[in-house]
Enzyme design. Structure first.
Site, PDB file in Angstrom:
ATOM      1  N   HIS A  44       0.865  -1.226   0.031  1.00 55.47           N
ATOM      2  CA  HIS A  44       0.049   0.081  -0.171  1.00 55.47           C
ATOM      3  C   HIS A  44       0.798   1.385   0.070  1.00 55.47           C
ATOM      4  O   HIS A  44       0.400   2.400  -0.168  1.00 55.47           O
ATOM      5  CB  HIS A  44      -0.978  -0.112   1.223  1.00 55.47           C
ATOM      6  CG  HIS A  44      -2.028   1.086   1.209  1.00 55.47           C
ATOM      7  ND1 HIS A  44      -1.920   2.108   1.897  1.00 55.47           N
ATOM      8  CD2 HIS A  44      -3.231   1.252   0.373  1.00 55.47           C
ATOM      9  CE1 HIS A  44      -3.166   2.857   1.711  1.00 55.47           C
ATOM     10  NE2 HIS A  44      -3.853   2.305   0.619  1.00 55.47           N
ATOM     11  N   LYS A 102       3.506   3.873  -1.283  1.00 59.30           N
ATOM     12  CA  LYS A 102       3.891   4.892  -2.963  1.00 59.30           C
ATOM     13  C   LYS A 102       5.067   5.196  -2.705  1.00 59.30           C
ATOM     14  O   LYS A 102       5.358   6.109  -1.685  1.00 59.30           O
ATOM     15  CB  LYS A 102       2.759   5.604  -3.141  1.00 59.30           C
ATOM     16  CG  LYS A 102       1.508   4.983  -3.198  1.00 59.30           C
ATOM     17  CD  LYS A 102       0.506   5.235  -1.867  1.00 59.30           C
ATOM     18  CE  LYS A 102      -0.905   4.856  -2.087  1.00 59.30           C
ATOM     19  NZ  LYS A 102      -1.369   4.263  -0.826  1.00 59.30           N
TER      20      LYS A 102
END
Length: 319
Positions: A227, A229
């Site tokens: 999850h 980035k």
């Protein structure tokens, strides 16, 4: 983002890729940046005192102000009263609207890299951009409309770049395949944090040529679906990195903005927050080493990334 206020008047800022939601904190790969503790300034200090070399305080206040929420006034006053001088990263924020300056989204990334990114101009096209995210946007019928156009251009700017590159840097998108998710800690449920839809992918089948698998054996995160980035550029020999950007922003126009060809406004749809680590500010070097243990930059996935095989497809939430 969190702004943590302490009883002694100090505060700390945390930028997180995880939401305040229990599933985000179990069996997933996330990233968090913690600021040093920022002590309270003397009573006679001015609001602009206690600024960092990266102008973090000013950027944070501008971001919080853009919410137009009276509930944030208390926190903005606390920020003004604290000393941020020890912070060595740049805050990269996005906020909804049309922006004509270089303070937001991908144009802020490009502006800072143009000032501080030390890849030699002769080598610039040989350093790929590794863009790693938990969701993929809709880019149009061909990559140059945004992905290998304005987006790649902004994320590959460097110092002393007097003209456009004759050949752009290679773009590698790191996003889990169906096979990657199947072998995750939670099986197919591991794709719950990867909201890319089959209908969106059907409109851009050309995207497969840019896709690389989620492999993270060296950090033992191979089965923990990302999850997180993050964005970076690595040298051709995979020994150095030019910068590292940890952010909530996925690879999308909504997060980074799209440039209006008429009035040059950057149109952004969402709020995002991230931190840009530049080696000159963090370790006082031109580049981050990826192997030297003294100042090593730890990137969660394996480098070099591994391309999808011909029979692989990206994870889509319809699975």
């Amino acid at each position: 983002m969190m702004v943590l206020c302490y009883e002694d008047g100090s505060l700390r800022v945390v930028v997180s890729t995880a939401n305040l939601y229990v599933d985000d904190w179990e069996n997933r790969t996330q990233g968090l940046w913690f600021s040093p503790r920022c002590p309270e300034l003397p009573p006679d200090a001015m609001p602009h005192d206690g600024e960092s070399p990266t102008m973090f305080k000013k950027t944070l206040l501008r971001y919080l102000n853009h919410y137009h929420l009276p509930q944030l006034a208390f926190y903005m006053e606390r920020v003004k009263r604290c000393d941020f001088s020890h912070i060595n990263v740049f805050l990269i924020a996005s906020a909804p609207g049309a922006h004509f300056d270089f303070d937001w989204g991908m144009t802020r990334v490009g502006s800072l890299l143009r000032q501080h990114c030390c890849i030699p101009p002769s080598e610039n096209s040989r350093w790929p951009l590794l863009a790693q995210a938990s969701s993929i946007g809709s880019y149009g019928k061909e990559p140059k409309l945004w992905l290998t156009g304005d987006f790649l251009h902004q994320f590959t700017k460097i110092k002393d770049q007097s003209q456009m590159l004759s050949s752009p840097a290679e773009l590698k998108l790191i996003y889990p395949s169906l096979e990657n998710v199947k072998q995750s800690h939670d099986g197919l449920l591991g794709g719950g944090c990867l909201p890319y839809g089959a209908s969106a992918h059907a409109k851009q089948p050309w995207l497969n040529q840019f896709l690389y698998q989620w492999k993270a054996t060296h950090t033992n995160r191979n089965k923990a679906m990302p999850h997180i980035k993050s964005y970076t550029r690595v040298s051709p020999d995979n020994k150095m990195a030019a910068y590292y950007l940890l952010t909530s922003g996925n690879i999308s126009k909504a997060a980074w903005g799209s440039i209006n060809k008429g009035n040059k406004a950057l149109r952004i749809m969402s709020y995002e927050a991230g931190v840009l680590l530049l080696p000159r500010f963090v370790i006082n070097e031109d580049l981050f080493p990826l192997s030297d243990k003294t100042h090593r930059l730890i990137i969660p996935y394996d480098i070099p990334p591994i391309k999808y095989t011909s029979d692989m497809s990206p994870w889509v939430s319809d699975y």
